[in-house]
Design a protein around this motif. Structure first.
Motif, mmCIF file in Angstrom:
data_model
loop_
_atom_site.group_PDB
_atom_site.id
_atom_site.type_symbol
_atom_site.label_atom_id
_atom_site.label_comp_id
_atom_site.label_asym_id
_atom_site.label_seq_id
_atom_site.Cartn_x
_atom_site.Cartn_y
_atom_site.Cartn_z
ATOM 1 N N TYR A 1 7.814 -6.022 -8.272
ATOM 2 C CA TYR A 1 7.457 -7.265 -7.474
ATOM 3 C C TYR A 1 6.380 -6.588 -6.383
ATOM 4 C CZ TYR A 1 7.289 -11.346 -4.828
ATOM 5 O OH TYR A 1 6.632 -12.445 -4.084
ATOM 6 N N PRO A 2 6.665 -5.556 -5.797
ATOM 7 C CA PRO A 2 5.799 -5.080 -4.640
ATOM 8 C C PRO A 2 4.346 -4.797 -5.182
ATOM 9 C CG PRO A 2 7.794 -4.011 -4.107
ATOM 10 C CD PRO A 2 7.927 -4.752 -5.417
ATOM 11 N N GLU A 3 4.386 -4.034 -6.434
ATOM 12 C CA GLU A 3 3.282 -3.849 -7.119
ATOM 13 C C GLU A 3 2.442 -5.036 -7.863
ATOM 14 O OE1 GLU A 3 4.860 0.533 -8.911
ATOM 15 O OE2 GLU A 3 5.148 -1.254 -10.221
ATOM 16 N N PHE A 4 3.203 -5.953 -7.988
ATOM 17 C CA PHE A 4 2.758 -7.109 -8.478
ATOM 18 C C PHE A 4 1.958 -7.792 -7.316
ATOM 19 C CE2 PHE A 4 3.465 -11.939 -8.384
ATOM 20 C CZ PHE A 4 2.770 -12.181 -9.513
ATOM 21 N N MET A 5 2.291 -7.874 -6.174
ATOM 22 C CA MET A 5 1.642 -8.334 -4.820
ATOM 23 C C MET A 5 0.367 -7.715 -4.647
ATOM 24 S SD MET A 5 3.463 -10.813 -4.243
ATOM 25 C CE MET A 5 2.722 -11.381 -2.419
ATOM 26 N N GLU A 6 0.368 -6.237 -4.906
ATOM 27 C CA GLU A 6 -0.689 -5.472 -4.510
ATOM 28 C C GLU A 6 -1.776 -5.865 -5.678
ATOM 29 O OE1 GLU A 6 -1.854 -0.816 -5.018
ATOM 30 O OE2 GLU A 6 0.074 -1.205 -4.510
ATOM 31 N N ALA A 7 -1.248 -6.253 -6.833
ATOM 32 C CA ALA A 7 -2.317 -6.570 -8.030
ATOM 33 C C ALA A 7 -2.985 -8.058 -7.576
ATOM 34 C CB ALA A 7 -1.647 -6.660 -9.347
ATOM 35 N N LEU A 8 -2.198 -8.736 -7.065
ATOM 36 C CA LEU A 8 -2.754 -10.301 -6.667
ATOM 37 C C LEU A 8 -3.820 -10.025 -5.537
ATOM 38 C CD1 LEU A 8 0.492 -12.485 -6.737
ATOM 39 C CD2 LEU A 8 -1.425 -12.109 -8.352
ATOM 40 N N SER B 1 -9.532 -10.401 -19.591
ATOM 41 C CA SER B 1 -8.173 -9.908 -20.009
ATOM 42 C C SER B 1 -8.481 -8.411 -19.884
ATOM 43 C CB SER B 1 -7.861 -10.105 -21.378
ATOM 44 O OG SER B 1 -8.656 -9.418 -22.416
ATOM 45 N N THR B 2 -9.521 -7.799 -20.089
ATOM 46 C CA THR B 2 -9.803 -6.444 -19.814
ATOM 47 C C THR B 2 -9.365 -5.995 -18.354
ATOM 48 O OG1 THR B 2 -11.491 -6.592 -21.551
ATOM 49 C CG2 THR B 2 -11.471 -4.363 -19.870
ATOM 50 N N ASP B 3 -10.084 -6.905 -17.541
ATOM 51 C CA ASP B 3 -9.864 -6.578 -16.002
ATOM 52 C C ASP B 3 -8.298 -6.699 -15.622
ATOM 53 O OD1 ASP B 3 -12.450 -6.653 -15.538
ATOM 54 O OD2 ASP B 3 -12.498 -8.769 -15.162
ATOM 55 N N VAL B 4 -7.404 -7.722 -16.399
ATOM 56 C CA VAL B 4 -6.044 -7.619 -16.085
ATOM 57 C C VAL B 4 -5.179 -6.659 -16.514
ATOM 58 C CG1 VAL B 4 -4.031 -8.969 -16.407
ATOM 59 C CG2 VAL B 4 -5.878 -10.081 -15.804
ATOM 60 N N ASP B 5 -5.769 -6.014 -17.722
ATOM 61 C CA ASP B 5 -4.982 -4.736 -18.419
ATOM 62 C C ASP B 5 -5.444 -3.505 -17.274
ATOM 63 O OD1 ASP B 5 -4.113 -6.278 -20.159
ATOM 64 O OD2 ASP B 5 -5.605 -5.873 -21.617
ATOM 65 N N ILE B 6 -6.461 -3.512 -16.899
ATOM 66 C CA ILE B 6 -6.967 -2.179 -16.214
ATOM 67 C C ILE B 6 -6.178 -2.250 -14.709
ATOM 68 C CG2 ILE B 6 -8.921 -1.266 -14.830
ATOM 69 C CD1 ILE B 6 -10.686 -1.980 -17.261
ATOM 70 N N LEU B 7 -5.993 -3.476 -14.189
ATOM 71 C CA LEU B 7 -5.454 -3.494 -13.062
ATOM 72 C C LEU B 7 -4.032 -3.222 -13.089
ATOM 73 C CD1 LEU B 7 -5.746 -4.389 -9.871
ATOM 74 C CD2 LEU B 7 -5.107 -6.539 -10.912
ATOM 75 N N PHE B 8 -3.309 -3.791 -14.239
ATOM 76 C CA PHE B 8 -2.047 -3.527 -14.354
ATOM 77 C C PHE B 8 -1.860 -1.883 -14.323
ATOM 78 C CE2 PHE B 8 1.472 -2.655 -16.943
ATOM 79 C CZ PHE B 8 2.780 -3.594 -16.612
ATOM 80 N N SER B 9 -2.629 -1.473 -15.177
ATOM 81 C CA SER B 9 -2.362 0.344 -15.154
ATOM 82 C C SER B 9 -2.722 0.968 -13.825
ATOM 83 C CB SER B 9 -3.244 0.841 -16.226
ATOM 84 O OG SER B 9 -3.117 0.349 -17.568
ATOM 85 N N LYS B 10 -3.617 0.315 -12.975
ATOM 86 C CA LYS B 10 -3.908 0.928 -11.752
ATOM 87 C C LYS B 10 -2.893 0.736 -10.776
ATOM 88 C CE LYS B 10 -7.364 0.527 -8.239
ATOM 89 N NZ LYS B 10 -8.712 -0.515 -7.970
ATOM 90 N N VAL B 11 -2.290 -0.509 -10.614
ATOM 91 C CA VAL B 11 -1.182 -0.723 -9.851
ATOM 92 C C VAL B 11 0.212 -0.095 -10.019
ATOM 93 C CG1 VAL B 11 -2.169 -2.842 -8.740
ATOM 94 C CG2 VAL B 11 -0.301 -2.851 -10.600
ATOM 95 N N LYS B 12 0.327 0.090 -11.423
ATOM 96 C CA LYS B 12 1.874 0.742 -11.842
ATOM 97 C C LYS B 12 2.231 2.061 -11.425
ATOM 98 C CE LYS B 12 1.004 1.826 -16.558
ATOM 99 N NZ LYS B 12 1.314 3.274 -16.671
#
Length: 168
Positions: free
Chosen positions: A66-73, A46-57
């Motif tokens: 959606y494009p930022e979501f695709m980058e996160a994936l 969950s920490t990885d997911v939270d950090i990644l969310f902050s990184k791509v937004k």
């Protein structure tokens, strides 16, 4: 890809009736990753997911598009499926997410168990509590909870109320 976008929109609007489905909150992103099996607790936490969310937004944004979501994936796929090529890892993560919907697992429901039935049965109430309900079990409201003043000029327990005019 259309299937992936529809899943994104379903999770983006989960829990918020006013949401447009064009952007997703951090909470819904984490819920999506957990329910779709991307977050496994070992390679992706969950920490990885939270950090990644902050990184791509975007810098001052609260949600991702959606494009930022695709980058996160793309970034998560390399971490989740180590040893596979970037294209294979991205395809694998897409397969995990496509066609899924948010689940209502773990939501609290009212249970009418034995204790609840017993405590809400007004026929078993005693003392001052039984005065709060009529014969059918319906509450009397304020009349059942408070001693209402009668404003007759007499003390409550006075036995000869209303006899003054007869004697004088």
């Amino acid at each position: 890809m259309a299937n992936l976008e529809s899943t994104f929109r379903k999770f983006a609007t989960y829990g918020d009736t006013a949401a447009s489905g064009n952007d997703m909150t951090s909470k819904n992103f984490a819920k999506m990753m957990k329910e779709c099996g991307v977050m496994d607790g070992k390679t992706v936490t969950s920490t990885d997911v939270d950090i990644l969310f902050s990184k791509v937004k975007a810098k001052n944004a609260r949600n991702i598009t959606y494009p930022e979501f695709m980058e996160a994936l793309k970034e998560l796929s390399g971490k989740r499926f180590k040893g596979k090529s970037p294209e294979e890892a991205l395809q694998s993560i897409h397969k995990l997410i496509e066609g899924k919907e948010p689940a209502n697992v773990g939501t609290t429901k009212a249970v009418a168990a034995g204790g609840v039935d017993r405590l809400t049965d007004t026929s078993k109430y005693t003392g001052s509590h039984k005065e709060r309900f009529d014969e059918s079990g319906k509450g009397k409201g304020i009349a059942g909870r408070a001693d209402l003043a009668q404003n007759t000029g007499y003390v409550g327990n006075y036995k000869g109320s209303g006899t003054y005019d007869k004697t004088h």
